[in-house]
Design an enzyme around this catalytic site. Structure first.
Site, short mmCIF file in Angstrom:
data_model
loop_
_atom_site.label_atom_id
_atom_site.label_comp_id
_atom_site.label_asym_id
_atom_site.label_seq_id
_atom_site.Cartn_x
_atom_site.Cartn_y
_atom_site.Cartn_z
NE ARG A 39 36.64 32.85 6.01
CZ ARG A 39 35.61 32.89 5.87
NH1 ARG A 39 34.93 32.19 4.98
NH2 ARG A 39 34.98 33.51 6.84
CE LYS A 84 28.59 36.75 9.11
NZ LYS A 84 27.84 37.09 8.05
CD GLU A 103 23.43 33.40 8.10
OE1 GLU A 103 24.47 32.84 7.57
OE2 GLU A 103 22.48 32.83 8.85
P1 ATP Z 1 31.74 34.44 8.95
O1 ATP Z 1 32.37 33.10 8.98
O2 ATP Z 1 32.66 35.57 9.39
O3 ATP Z 1 30.58 34.45 9.72
P2 ATP Z 1 30.62 33.96 6.60
O4 ATP Z 1 31.35 33.52 5.22
O5 ATP Z 1 29.27 33.08 7.21
O6 ATP Z 1 31.65 34.74 7.59
P3 ATP Z 1 28.57 35.64 5.05
O7 ATP Z 1 27.81 36.64 5.52
O8 ATP Z 1 28.04 34.35 4.60
O9 ATP Z 1 29.74 35.59 6.01
O10 ATP Z 1 29.75 36.06 3.68
C1 ATP Z 1 29.25 36.87 2.73
C2 ATP Z 1 30.22 36.71 1.54
O11 ATP Z 1 31.55 37.21 2.25
C3 ATP Z 1 30.21 35.36 1.32
O12 ATP Z 1 30.75 35.38 -0.21
C4 ATP Z 1 31.69 35.03 1.92
O13 ATP Z 1 32.40 33.99 1.16
C5 ATP Z 1 32.42 36.33 1.96
N1 ATP Z 1 33.65 36.33 3.03
C6 ATP Z 1 33.23 36.05 4.28
N2 ATP Z 1 34.18 36.07 5.04
C7 ATP Z 1 35.29 36.46 4.18
C8 ATP Z 1 36.84 36.61 4.31
N3 ATP Z 1 37.32 36.36 5.63
N4 ATP Z 1 37.48 36.90 3.23
C9 ATP Z 1 36.89 36.89 2.24
N5 ATP Z 1 35.54 36.64 1.92
C10 ATP Z 1 34.87 36.49 2.78
MG MG Z 2 28.12 32.40 5.73
#
Ligand code: ATP
Ligand code: MG
Length: 594
Positions: free
Chosen positions: A293, A303, A69
């Site tokens: 994760r 984020k 995102e």
């Molecule tokens: P955040 O909680 O930091 O905002 P998010 O999951 O909302 O992270 P996205 O931009 O939606 O962030 O993530 C893109 C991809 O990266 C998704 O498939 C998510 O599952 C993966 N991802 C995000 N954080 C992690 C992590 N700590 N470890 C492994 N994969 C991750």
């Molecule tokens: Mg997300």
């Protein structure tokens, strides 16, 4: 075999291995010890192998996607998702799209899109297609209309709060909305008018009609669309209704014919909904797989929280070298190879864990050790004057650029009567086990001569400002013809030739292994490490660094790895410490509590 995901564990220290048990020792134990051994498999790779064997998707190749995102910068956790999405597809000759999951117009910006594309490339991956969920808004709308016609979706006039109240709990079923059984025609009309902008934000939503008594709360008539009169970074004001993640994600995968859609474990409970939409619409059967994760001690991967650090100026920006963002660690001097090796060693599992920061640093040192040229730099200088060395004489001594890489060759380093050494490398009253320079003690100057300290000059505060020494001309190059030994070798820089540099020393961003652990009434920011940055205004570096390029990475002998910060300019060099070498003396000192 794709070398990018392979890992070399030959140098893997036991301590780190043991600490990994919190995460997934089982994958680690099966990890290859040499590149020729097969890499450990995981349940996602196994599914791919099976699906290719049974031709589940006909002759189609493996298709994956990385779906960030654009509401922040990528962090090390994302690196794991990227390595899996791109790495696994690559292994099977498949393809990976980079898809921006841009369904929340209020939080998304072009700046984030730009940083994300840059960071994915920096990690070493190139996408097949660059896509945006917003490209599919028309298609998603049409599919919503179809679901309404089929009696599978309805417009609900309940408020968000009322919907929450109707949802029930884990132990109690929900209750149906009074609007649930609206005729399809009425729903179609209302949905159309929602799109046209006739209703204010929050006044209505479109919901899937599934099962208000489902044990899975995600299936209790989830919201598909909400009204949001917000400008979108790509579609502008074309839309005032936006699809929810659960309605957009699976269908976007399906449109791109994604065969294996990987995401983190928190989406496991969403998988039945992912499948429900695809089944109701009868579209390409993408399948979702969830993995753990990635978390690292002394930092955090949210984020939202990283944004807070940036907005409140608690760090210098998203690319502050203390941040766990990919732009931060790039500026810090971490290499993409090191990050990929770290991620590969973390394995793939079904339980979330936390990896030691020390493990990440291990992979950074391992990679830099192979590739970083060695140079000499003195961070906290004290002058050494060699009394019996000719005034005005300059010799060029040969220095090895990289003992790990013969092809890196040698360079000339100027040597003269007045040098700088580290304050730490001289003690007037040496403690036991201290073998560096002290009155009467002989040591080796790296690539230079043996010197013996004779006397000191102090300033009015009683601090040593000059150490007067003698040298043995027969020891040029660092060895005594009579075979006598010295117990230590120290680095130095010729004073007349030294370059001044600002050096930024970084420490961990948070004081706690888990920065989210706070007293009540406190925020995670209470755990910020107040000493995470120390600036050395005037370090002294060897002259070969005069034209070091931005992001150039070096080992300052005996000190650690350093890289050139983008703030660096000719005449004002700025270096960041990437990671220290393991300091044997610091360990001894710490153990003896002195
Ligand atoms: P955040 O909680 O930091 O905002 P998010 O999951 O909302 O992270 P996205 O931009 O939606 O962030 O993530 C893109 C991809 O990266 C998704 O498939 C998510 O599952 C993966 N991802 C995000 N954080 C992690 C992590 N700590 N470890 C492994 N994969 C991750
Ligand atoms: Mg997300």
């Amino acid at each position: 075999m794709d070398a990018r995901l392979s890992t070399s564990n030959s140098l893997f220290p036991y301590k780190i291995l043991k600490s990994m048990s919190r995460a997934n020792l089982s994958t680690m134990e099966a990890a290859p010890n040499s590149p020729s051994e097969p890499r450990p498999s995981n349940f996602i790779r196994d599914a791919m192998i099976e699906d290719l064997k049974t031709k589940k998707f006909g002759d189609a190749v493996i298709q994956t996607r990385f779906p960030p995102e654009p509401n922040g910068y990528l962090h090390i956790g994302h690196a794991k998702a990227i390595c899996l999405d791109f790495g696994l597809a690559d292994e099977f000759g498949g393809k990976t799209n980079l898809r921006f999951d841009d369904t929340n117009p209020e939080k998304e910006e072009q700046e984030y899109v730009d940083s994300i594309t840059k960071d994915v490339r920096w990690l070493g991956f190139e996408w097949e297609r660059l896509c945006y969920a917003s490209d599919y808004f028309d298609q998603l709308y049409e599919w919503a209309v179809k679901l309404i016609r089929d009696g599978k979706a309805y417009v609900d006039d309940l408020s968000a709060e009322e919907i929450r109240q109707h949802r029930g709990t884990l132990t109690e079923p929900g209750t149906e909305s009074p609007y649930r059984n609206r005729p399809a025609e009425e729903n179609l009309d209302l949905f159309e008018r929602m799109r046209k902008g006739e209703f204010p934000d929050g006044s209505r939503v479109l919901r899937a009609k599934i099962d208000m008594a489902s044990p899975n709360l995600n299936l209790r008539d989830p919201v598909m669309y909400r009204i949001l009169h917000a400008e979108h970074h790509r579609t502008g004001d074309k839309w005032c209704i936006y699809p929810m993640y659960d309605y957009a994600h699976g269908q976007s995968d399906s449109i791109e014919q994604v065969t294996h859609s990987m995401c983190t474990l928190e989406f496991e409970d969403h998988r039945p909904l992912y499948n429900w939409f695809i089944q109701q619409l009868g579209i390409f059967p993408s399948q979702q797989f969830e993995f753990d994760r990635l978390n690292v001690t002394y930092t955090m991967m949210s984020k939202r929280k990283l944004l807070k650090l940036v907005q409140e100026k608690l760090v210098s920006g998203w690319d502050d070298p203390r941040m766990p963002t990919l732009s931060g660690i790039r500026r810090r001097g971490y290499t993409p190879e090191a990050v990929r090796n770290f991620v590969a060693a973390s394995g793939v599992s079904k339980t979330n864990g936390t990896l030691e920061l020390a493990m990440l640093e291990h992979f950074v040192r391992e990679d830099l050790n192979k590739h970083a040229p060695r140079v000499m730099g003195v961070l906290r200088p004290v002058k050494v004057v060699i009394d019996n060395y000719l005034e005005g004489q300059v010799e060029e001594v040969d220095a090895v650029n990289n003992p790990e890489d013969e092809s890196a060759g040698k360079r000339k380093v100027p040597f003269s009567k007045v040098l700088y050494i580290e304050q730490d490398d001289f003690r007037e009253d040496p403690p036991k086990q201290y073998y560096r320079l002290s009155p009467g003690r002989e040591v080796r100057l790296r690539y230079g001569y043996f010197i013996t300290a004779k006397s000191v000059v102090k300033n009015e505060r009683g601090e040593v400002v000059e150490v007067h020494c003698t040298y043995d001309p027969a020891t040029r190059g660092g060895n005594a013809p009579d075979g006598r030994k010295v117990k230590s070798t120290i680095h130095w820089v010729s004073a007349a030739h030294a370059l001044d540099a600002e050096v930024r020393l970084y420490d961990r961003l948070f004081t706690k292994e888990d920065p989210n652990q706070v007293e009540e009434s406190q925020e995670f920011t209470a755990n910020l490490n107040p000493n995470s940055l120390e600036v050395i205004a005037q370090a002294k570096l060897e002259p070969s660094l005069a034209n070091a390029p931005i992001e150039g990475r070096y080992q300052f002998e005996r000190l650690g790895y350093f890289c050139v910060d983008p703030d660096s300019k000719p005449g004002h060099l700025v270096f960041n410490r990437t990671v220290a070498l393991k300091d044997a003396w610091a360990r001894i000192e710490k153990k003896s509590g002195s």
